[in-house]
Design an enzyme around this catalytic site. Structure first.
Site, short mmCIF file in Angstrom:
data_model
loop_
_atom_site.label_atom_id
_atom_site.label_comp_id
_atom_site.label_asym_id
_atom_site.label_seq_id
_atom_site.Cartn_x
_atom_site.Cartn_y
_atom_site.Cartn_z
N HIS A 21 43.84 40.29 46.80
CA HIS A 21 43.63 39.77 45.44
C HIS A 21 43.48 40.96 44.50
O HIS A 21 42.69 41.87 44.77
CB HIS A 21 42.38 38.89 45.39
CG HIS A 21 41.91 38.62 43.98
ND1 HIS A 21 42.74 38.10 43.02
CD2 HIS A 21 40.73 38.82 43.37
CE1 HIS A 21 42.08 37.99 41.88
NE2 HIS A 21 40.85 38.43 42.06
N THR A 79 31.51 43.20 48.08
CA THR A 79 31.48 42.87 46.66
C THR A 79 30.93 44.06 45.85
O THR A 79 30.12 44.85 46.35
CB THR A 79 30.61 41.61 46.41
OG1 THR A 79 30.71 41.26 45.02
CG2 THR A 79 29.13 41.83 46.74
N GLU A 107 34.64 36.61 46.46
CA GLU A 107 35.81 35.72 46.49
C GLU A 107 36.21 35.36 47.93
O GLU A 107 37.33 34.91 48.15
CB GLU A 107 37.01 36.41 45.82
CG GLU A 107 36.81 36.76 44.37
CD GLU A 107 36.92 35.55 43.45
OE1 GLU A 107 36.85 34.40 43.94
OE2 GLU A 107 37.07 35.77 42.26
N HIS A 109 44.30 42.40 40.06
CA HIS A 109 44.53 42.02 38.65
C HIS A 109 45.60 42.94 38.06
O HIS A 109 45.33 43.68 37.10
CB HIS A 109 43.23 42.18 37.84
CG HIS A 109 42.05 41.46 38.40
ND1 HIS A 109 40.74 41.80 38.11
CD2 HIS A 109 41.96 40.39 39.24
CE1 HIS A 109 39.90 40.99 38.75
NE2 HIS A 109 40.62 40.14 39.45
N GLY A 111 39.07 43.22 42.46
CA GLY A 111 39.98 43.02 43.58
C GLY A 111 39.25 42.88 44.90
O GLY A 111 38.08 43.27 45.04
P1 13P Z 1 34.32 41.29 44.55
O1 13P Z 1 33.95 42.72 44.28
O2 13P Z 1 33.09 40.42 44.76
O3 13P Z 1 35.28 41.16 45.68
O4 13P Z 1 34.99 40.69 43.25
C1 13P Z 1 35.97 41.39 42.57
C2 13P Z 1 36.89 40.49 41.80
O5 13P Z 1 37.95 40.93 41.41
C3 13P Z 1 36.53 39.09 41.52
O6 13P Z 1 37.64 38.39 41.02
#
Ligand code: 13P
Length: 269
Positions: free
Chosen positions: A97, A45, A78, A99, A29
Protein backbone atom coordinates in the site's frame (compact mmCIF):
# COMPACT_ATOMS: atom_id res chain seq x y z
CA UNK A 1 13.40 -22.12 1.17
CA UNK A 2 13.71 -18.42 1.94
CA UNK A 3 14.25 -17.76 5.64
CA UNK A 4 11.96 -15.47 7.61
CA UNK A 5 14.92 -13.14 8.13
CA UNK A 6 15.46 -12.95 4.36
CA UNK A 7 11.80 -12.04 3.85
CA UNK A 8 12.08 -9.31 6.51
CA UNK A 9 15.11 -7.94 4.68
CA UNK A 10 13.18 -7.97 1.41
CA UNK A 11 10.30 -6.03 3.05
CA UNK A 12 12.84 -3.40 4.19
CA UNK A 13 14.30 -3.24 0.67
CA UNK A 14 10.86 -2.69 -0.91
CA UNK A 15 10.05 -0.12 1.81
CA UNK A 16 13.20 1.75 0.82
CA UNK A 17 12.22 1.60 -2.85
CA UNK A 18 8.71 3.01 -2.31
CA UNK A 19 10.17 5.77 -0.13
CA UNK A 20 13.07 6.61 -2.46
CA UNK A 21 10.73 6.73 -5.46
CA UNK A 22 8.45 9.21 -3.70
CA UNK A 23 5.57 6.74 -3.55
CA UNK A 24 5.11 7.57 0.14
CA UNK A 25 5.82 10.59 2.33
CA UNK A 26 7.10 10.52 5.90
CA UNK A 27 5.68 7.42 7.66
CA UNK A 28 3.08 6.52 5.02
CA UNK A 29 2.51 3.18 3.31
CA UNK A 30 2.66 -0.40 4.48
CA UNK A 31 3.80 -3.80 3.22
CA UNK A 32 2.99 -7.37 4.19
CA UNK A 33 4.00 -10.89 3.19
CA UNK A 34 2.17 -14.17 3.80
CA UNK A 35 4.20 -16.88 5.56
CA UNK A 36 1.35 -19.39 5.86
CA UNK A 37 -2.47 -19.30 5.91
CA UNK A 38 -2.37 -17.98 9.47
CA UNK A 39 0.94 -16.12 9.70
CA UNK A 40 1.93 -12.84 8.09
CA UNK A 41 4.83 -10.42 8.33
CA UNK A 42 4.00 -6.71 8.16
CA UNK A 43 5.60 -3.31 8.49
CA UNK A 44 5.11 -1.52 11.81
CA UNK A 45 2.85 1.49 12.18
CA UNK A 46 4.18 5.02 12.33
CA UNK A 47 7.72 4.56 11.04
CA UNK A 48 9.26 5.67 7.77
CA UNK A 49 9.18 2.66 5.50
CA UNK A 50 12.38 3.96 3.89
CA UNK A 51 14.57 3.36 6.94
CA UNK A 52 13.50 -0.01 8.34
CA UNK A 53 15.71 -2.88 9.47
CA UNK A 54 14.48 -6.50 9.91
CA UNK A 55 13.95 -5.92 13.65
CA UNK A 56 11.11 -3.50 12.82
CA UNK A 57 8.98 -6.14 11.10
CA UNK A 58 6.00 -7.54 13.03
CA UNK A 59 4.25 -10.89 12.79
CA UNK A 60 0.46 -11.30 13.01
CA UNK A 61 -2.12 -14.05 12.56
CA UNK A 62 -5.07 -14.01 10.13
CA UNK A 63 -7.17 -12.12 12.70
CA UNK A 64 -4.53 -9.44 13.13
CA UNK A 65 -3.42 -10.63 16.58
CA UNK A 66 0.23 -9.84 17.27
CA UNK A 67 2.33 -13.00 17.26
CA UNK A 68 5.69 -11.24 17.49
CA UNK A 69 6.77 -7.60 17.62
CA UNK A 70 9.90 -6.10 19.12
CA UNK A 71 9.49 -3.51 21.88
CA UNK A 72 8.35 -0.16 20.46
CA UNK A 73 6.77 -1.66 17.34
CA UNK A 74 3.11 -2.37 16.58
CA UNK A 75 1.68 -3.78 13.32
CA UNK A 76 0.49 -1.38 10.62
CA UNK A 77 -2.80 0.38 11.32
CA UNK A 78 -3.92 -0.90 7.89
CA UNK A 79 -3.30 -4.58 8.61
CA UNK A 80 -7.03 -5.37 8.29
CA UNK A 81 -6.93 -4.21 4.66
CA UNK A 82 -3.99 -6.53 3.95
CA UNK A 83 -5.58 -9.49 5.73
CA UNK A 84 -8.78 -9.06 3.74
CA UNK A 85 -6.81 -9.37 0.50
CA UNK A 86 -5.18 -12.61 1.71
CA UNK A 87 -8.54 -13.97 2.87
CA UNK A 88 -10.27 -13.38 -0.45
CA UNK A 89 -7.27 -14.16 -2.66
CA UNK A 90 -5.45 -17.37 -1.68
CA UNK A 91 -3.08 -16.86 -4.64
CA UNK A 92 -1.71 -13.62 -3.15
CA UNK A 93 1.48 -13.76 -1.07
CA UNK A 94 2.33 -10.06 -0.74
CA UNK A 95 0.48 -6.74 -0.47
CA UNK A 96 1.83 -3.20 -0.95
CA UNK A 97 0.00 0.00 0.00
CA UNK A 98 1.43 3.39 -1.01
CA UNK A 99 0.43 6.93 -1.95
CA UNK A 100 2.16 7.46 -5.32
CA UNK A 101 1.68 11.04 -6.45
CA UNK A 102 -0.14 10.64 -9.77
CA UNK A 103 -2.16 7.54 -8.93
CA UNK A 104 -3.27 9.18 -5.68
CA UNK A 105 -4.12 12.34 -7.64
CA UNK A 106 -6.50 10.26 -9.79
CA UNK A 107 -7.90 8.60 -6.64
CA UNK A 108 -8.56 12.05 -5.16
CA UNK A 109 -10.13 13.34 -8.38
CA UNK A 110 -12.32 10.21 -8.47
CA UNK A 111 -11.06 9.17 -11.90
CA UNK A 112 -10.30 5.44 -12.33
CA UNK A 113 -7.51 4.45 -14.71
CA UNK A 114 -9.59 3.06 -17.55
CA UNK A 115 -8.31 4.61 -20.76
CA UNK A 116 -6.43 2.10 -22.92
CA UNK A 117 -3.31 4.07 -23.78
CA UNK A 118 -0.28 1.78 -23.79
CA UNK A 119 0.34 -1.95 -24.29
CA UNK A 120 2.33 -2.57 -21.10
CA UNK A 121 -0.34 -1.06 -18.83
CA UNK A 122 -3.07 -3.00 -20.62
CA UNK A 123 -1.20 -6.30 -20.32
CA UNK A 124 -0.08 -5.77 -16.72
CA UNK A 125 -3.15 -4.09 -15.27
CA UNK A 126 -5.99 -3.77 -17.75
CA UNK A 127 -7.67 -0.98 -15.88
CA UNK A 128 -7.54 0.13 -12.26
CA UNK A 129 -10.79 0.79 -10.37
CA UNK A 130 -11.34 3.08 -7.39
CA UNK A 131 -12.61 1.52 -4.17
CA UNK A 132 -15.00 3.84 -2.34
CA UNK A 133 -13.54 6.03 0.39
CA UNK A 134 -13.14 4.49 3.82
CA UNK A 135 -11.61 5.75 7.04
CA UNK A 136 -8.07 4.38 7.37
CA UNK A 137 -7.61 1.59 9.93
CA UNK A 138 -11.35 0.72 10.04
CA UNK A 139 -13.22 -2.12 8.31
CA UNK A 140 -14.49 0.43 5.78
CA UNK A 141 -11.46 0.12 3.50
CA UNK A 142 -11.32 -3.71 3.50
CA UNK A 143 -15.07 -3.75 2.74
CA UNK A 144 -14.70 -1.25 -0.09
CA UNK A 145 -11.76 -3.11 -1.61
CA UNK A 146 -13.35 -6.59 -1.34
CA UNK A 147 -15.65 -6.04 -4.31
CA UNK A 148 -12.71 -5.64 -6.69
CA UNK A 149 -10.45 -8.41 -5.44
CA UNK A 150 -11.68 -11.16 -7.77
CA UNK A 151 -10.99 -9.18 -10.94
CA UNK A 152 -8.03 -6.92 -10.27
CA UNK A 153 -4.52 -6.97 -8.75
CA UNK A 154 -4.43 -3.20 -8.30
CA UNK A 155 -7.01 -0.84 -6.83
CA UNK A 156 -7.01 2.90 -6.19
CA UNK A 157 -8.35 3.91 -2.78
CA UNK A 158 -10.58 6.97 -3.06
CA UNK A 159 -8.98 10.12 -1.58
CA UNK A 160 -6.19 7.96 -0.20
CA UNK A 161 -3.75 6.01 -2.38
CA UNK A 162 -3.24 2.68 -4.10
CA UNK A 163 -3.15 -1.01 -3.18
CA UNK A 164 -1.41 -3.74 -5.17
CA UNK A 165 -0.97 -7.46 -4.51
CA UNK A 166 0.67 -10.44 -6.20
CA UNK A 167 2.23 -13.85 -5.82
CA UNK A 168 5.58 -12.36 -4.74
CA UNK A 169 6.59 -9.15 -2.97
CA UNK A 170 8.62 -7.98 -5.95
CA UNK A 171 5.65 -8.50 -8.26
CA UNK A 172 3.32 -6.63 -5.87
CA UNK A 173 5.81 -3.76 -5.82
CA UNK A 174 6.16 -3.82 -9.61
CA UNK A 175 2.37 -3.55 -9.91
CA UNK A 176 2.58 -0.37 -7.81
CA UNK A 177 5.22 1.00 -10.18
CA UNK A 178 3.02 0.09 -13.17
CA UNK A 179 -0.02 1.80 -11.63
CA UNK A 180 1.96 4.98 -11.00
CA UNK A 181 3.54 4.96 -14.46
CA UNK A 182 0.12 4.47 -16.09
CA UNK A 183 -1.37 7.33 -14.02
CA UNK A 184 1.58 9.58 -14.85
CA UNK A 185 1.28 8.87 -18.61
CA UNK A 186 -2.46 9.46 -18.50
CA UNK A 187 -1.93 12.77 -16.74
CA UNK A 188 0.80 13.92 -19.15
CA UNK A 189 -1.09 12.89 -22.27
CA UNK A 190 -4.15 14.78 -21.01
CA UNK A 191 -1.97 17.88 -20.67
CA UNK A 192 -0.91 17.38 -24.29
CA UNK A 193 -4.44 17.50 -25.61
CA UNK A 194 -5.76 14.10 -24.56
CA UNK A 195 -4.49 10.58 -25.21
CA UNK A 196 -5.06 8.78 -28.48
CA UNK A 197 -6.68 5.62 -27.14
CA UNK A 198 -5.95 2.18 -28.54
CA UNK A 199 -8.90 0.68 -30.40
CA UNK A 200 -11.03 -2.16 -28.96
CA UNK A 201 -9.38 -4.52 -31.49
CA UNK A 202 -5.89 -3.47 -30.37
CA UNK A 203 -6.92 -3.92 -26.72
CA UNK A 204 -8.35 -7.35 -27.42
CA UNK A 205 -5.12 -8.42 -29.12
CA UNK A 206 -3.19 -7.35 -26.00
CA UNK A 207 -5.65 -9.21 -23.76
CA UNK A 208 -5.09 -12.31 -25.91
CA UNK A 209 -1.33 -11.93 -25.47
CA UNK A 210 -1.81 -11.80 -21.70
CA UNK A 211 -3.93 -14.94 -21.78
CA UNK A 212 -1.38 -16.73 -23.99
CA UNK A 213 1.46 -15.77 -21.64
CA UNK A 214 -0.59 -17.33 -18.83
CA UNK A 215 0.34 -14.46 -16.53
CA UNK A 216 -0.56 -15.02 -12.89
CA UNK A 217 -3.08 -12.99 -10.93
CA UNK A 218 -6.48 -11.50 -11.71
CA UNK A 219 -7.00 -9.20 -14.63
CA UNK A 220 -9.99 -7.61 -16.32
CA UNK A 221 -9.15 -9.61 -19.46
CA UNK A 222 -10.47 -12.66 -17.62
CA UNK A 223 -13.47 -10.78 -16.30
CA UNK A 224 -14.31 -9.59 -19.79
CA UNK A 225 -14.53 -13.16 -21.05
CA UNK A 226 -17.37 -13.64 -18.62
CA UNK A 227 -19.26 -10.48 -19.45
CA UNK A 228 -22.82 -11.37 -20.32
CA UNK A 229 -23.04 -8.42 -22.68
CA UNK A 230 -20.82 -10.27 -25.14
CA UNK A 231 -18.02 -7.72 -24.89
CA UNK A 232 -14.67 -9.38 -25.16
CA UNK A 233 -12.86 -6.44 -23.64
CA UNK A 234 -13.87 -4.12 -20.86
CA UNK A 235 -12.06 -1.41 -22.75
CA UNK A 236 -14.14 -2.07 -25.84
CA UNK A 237 -16.59 0.71 -25.09
CA UNK A 238 -13.89 2.86 -23.54
CA UNK A 239 -15.14 1.96 -20.07
CA UNK A 240 -14.66 -0.94 -17.74
CA UNK A 241 -17.99 -1.91 -16.19
CA UNK A 242 -16.58 -2.71 -12.78
CA UNK A 243 -13.64 -0.33 -12.82
CA UNK A 244 -15.62 2.68 -13.69
CA UNK A 245 -19.01 2.66 -12.09
CA UNK A 246 -18.87 6.43 -11.68
CA UNK A 247 -17.79 6.81 -15.31
CA UNK A 248 -20.56 4.41 -16.36
CA UNK A 249 -23.19 6.47 -14.55
CA UNK A 250 -21.79 9.53 -16.33
CA UNK A 251 -22.31 7.68 -19.65
CA UNK A 252 -25.91 6.92 -18.57
CA UNK A 253 -26.47 10.58 -17.72
CA UNK A 254 -25.10 11.61 -21.14
CA UNK A 255 -27.39 9.10 -22.85
CA UNK A 256 -30.45 10.37 -20.94
CA UNK A 257 -29.55 13.94 -21.88
CA UNK A 258 -29.21 12.97 -25.56
CA UNK A 259 -32.53 11.12 -25.61
CA UNK A 260 -34.28 14.02 -23.85
CA UNK A 261 -32.89 16.42 -26.45
CA UNK A 262 -34.11 14.21 -29.31
CA UNK A 263 -37.59 13.88 -27.77
CA UNK A 264 -37.84 17.68 -27.32
CA UNK A 265 -36.68 18.16 -30.94
CA UNK A 266 -39.36 15.75 -32.19
CA UNK A 267 -42.09 17.38 -30.06
CA UNK A 268 -41.21 20.86 -31.23
CA UNK A 269 -41.42 19.91 -34.95
P1 13P B 1 0.88 2.65 9.06
O1 13P B 1 2.18 3.34 9.37
O2 13P B 1 0.04 2.41 10.30
O3 13P B 1 1.09 1.40 8.28
O4 13P B 1 -0.01 3.63 8.19
C1 13P B 1 0.52 4.32 7.11
C2 13P B 1 -0.52 4.67 6.09
O5 13P B 1 -0.16 5.00 4.99
C3 13P B 1 -1.95 4.62 6.40
O6 13P B 1 -2.72 4.75 5.23
Amino acid sequence: MTSEYQIKKEICEIGKRIYDRGMVAANDGNISVKLSDNLFLCTPTGVSKGFMTPEYICKVDAEGNVIQANPGFKPSSEIKMHLRVYKERPDVNAVVHAHPLYATGFAIAGIPLTQPIMPEAIIALGCVPIAEYGTPSTEEIPNAVAKYLQNFDAVLLENHGALTFADTLLNAYHKMESVEFYAQLLFISNQLGGPKELSPEQVNRLYDIRRKFGLKGKHPADMCLNLKSGNTSCHSNGKCELASESAASKVDEDLVAQITRKVIEQLSK
